[in-house]
Design an enzyme around this catalytic site. Structure first.
Site, PDB file in Angstrom:
ATOM      1  CG  ASP A 180     -16.666 -26.364  83.739  1.00  0.00           C
ATOM      2  OD1 ASP A 180     -16.049 -26.582  82.678  1.00  0.00           O
ATOM      3  OD2 ASP A 180     -16.754 -27.202  84.658  1.00  0.00           O
TER       4      ASP A 180
ATOM      5  CB  VAL B 210     -25.098 -28.176  79.840  1.00  0.00           C
ATOM      6  CG1 VAL B 210     -24.562 -26.769  79.959  1.00  0.00           C
ATOM      7  CG2 VAL B 210     -23.972 -29.189  79.702  1.00  0.00           C
TER       8      VAL B 210
ATOM      9  CE1 TYR C 126     -16.418 -38.293  73.071  1.00  0.00           C
ATOM     10  CE2 TYR C 126     -15.474 -39.350  71.123  1.00  0.00           C
ATOM     11  CZ  TYR C 126     -15.612 -38.237  71.946  1.00  0.00           C
ATOM     12  OH  TYR C 126     -14.963 -37.076  71.629  1.00  0.00           O
TER      13      TYR C 126
END
Length: 265
Positions: A43, A70, A162
């Site tokens: 995370d 990431v 999204y």
């Protein structure tokens, strides 16, 4: 403790919840560990990753917390290296990182578009880019990418970036599945529907008049079951696709939505 993931090294990105309760990544990390997997809980907020790792350790499982963004190529490379250094291999890559920002093509800003695409889509490209060579050398591996039914259906909510990002994840997963099938590597997607997780609180509450209870009630009412799913529903679907039980399944989208996409035509 089960044995469905016994001996397997698993990276779970977005392994910490964004708030109180169980997010998809947190539940998946704990479930993989409960089934014997060795988990690198990743995370960008190390405290959240450590919380998940502590839950796993408290249950007698194996987990290492790791801090990484990431969307950063160097941090992703370090993440994969850490997994191999600690567990000697990488069997499962579970991509869970994602954000939701509302707005159609007119309302959404370019900054919002870029942010959602980078976090939801580019992150999957980067993690796969660095994980696949390890799996290829092993001649085995499984990738589970968490997409969304927003990639295949409109629920009447303006989600331009999204939806686009999650659709891209599905397309990328299909492409990888075919390219890497001869090399012993599988790639699949889980498509959650309306889920009651900490992630929905901040970005969506304002769109429902700022009332969390109202938002939950209205989203529950949209579901054929009369209730949203939760993180464990996503986690169990992911576990199946990551396990050897799904050894002949690749390039697939497993919809976990209580039937809601069957209503949307």
């Amino acid at each position: 403790m089960g044995e469905r993931m016994a001996g397997k090294a698993v990276i779970v990105t977005g392994a910490g919840s964004t708030g109180q309760g169980w997010g998809n990544g947190k539940a998946a990390a704990v479930l993989y560990a409960r089934e014997g997997g060795k988990v690198l809980a990743v995370d960008r907020r190390i405290a959240a990753a450590e919380e998940t790792a502590a839950i796993i350790a408290g249950e007698g499982g194996t987990a290492v917390a790791f801090e990484a963004d990431v969307t950063d190529p160097l941090e992703v490379l370090a993440m994969v290296k850490r997994c191999v250094d600690v567990f000697d291999r990488l069997d499962v890559l579970h991509n869970n990182v994602g954000i939701a920002e509302t707005g159609g093509p007119v309302e959404a800003t370019l900054d919002s578009w870029d942010r959602v695409i980078r976090i939801n889509q580019t992150s999957v490209f980067l993690t796969c880019k660095h994980a696949l060579p390890v799996m290829e050398e092993q001649r085995a591996g499984a990738i589970v990418n968490v997409a969304s039914i927003a990639a295949i259906r409109s629920l009447g909510f303006p989600y331009a970036a999204y939806s686009a990002s999650k659709a891209a994840v599905i397309a990328m997963t299909r492409n990888m599945a075919i390219e890497y099938a001869p090399k012993g590597i599988r790639a699949n997607c889980v498509l959650p529907g309306l889920m009651n997780t900490p992630m929905i609180r901040a970005p969506l509450t304002a769109s429902y008049g700022g009332d969390v209870d109202e938002m939950i009630a209205r989203r529950d009412a949209q579901c054929p079951t009369g209730k949203m799913g939760d993180a464990w529903d996503t986690a169990y679907a992911s576990l199946f696709l990551a396990s050897d039980e799904a050894r002949y399944i690749t390039g697939h989208e497993l919809v976990v939505d209580g039937g809601i996409t069957q209503k949307c035509v």
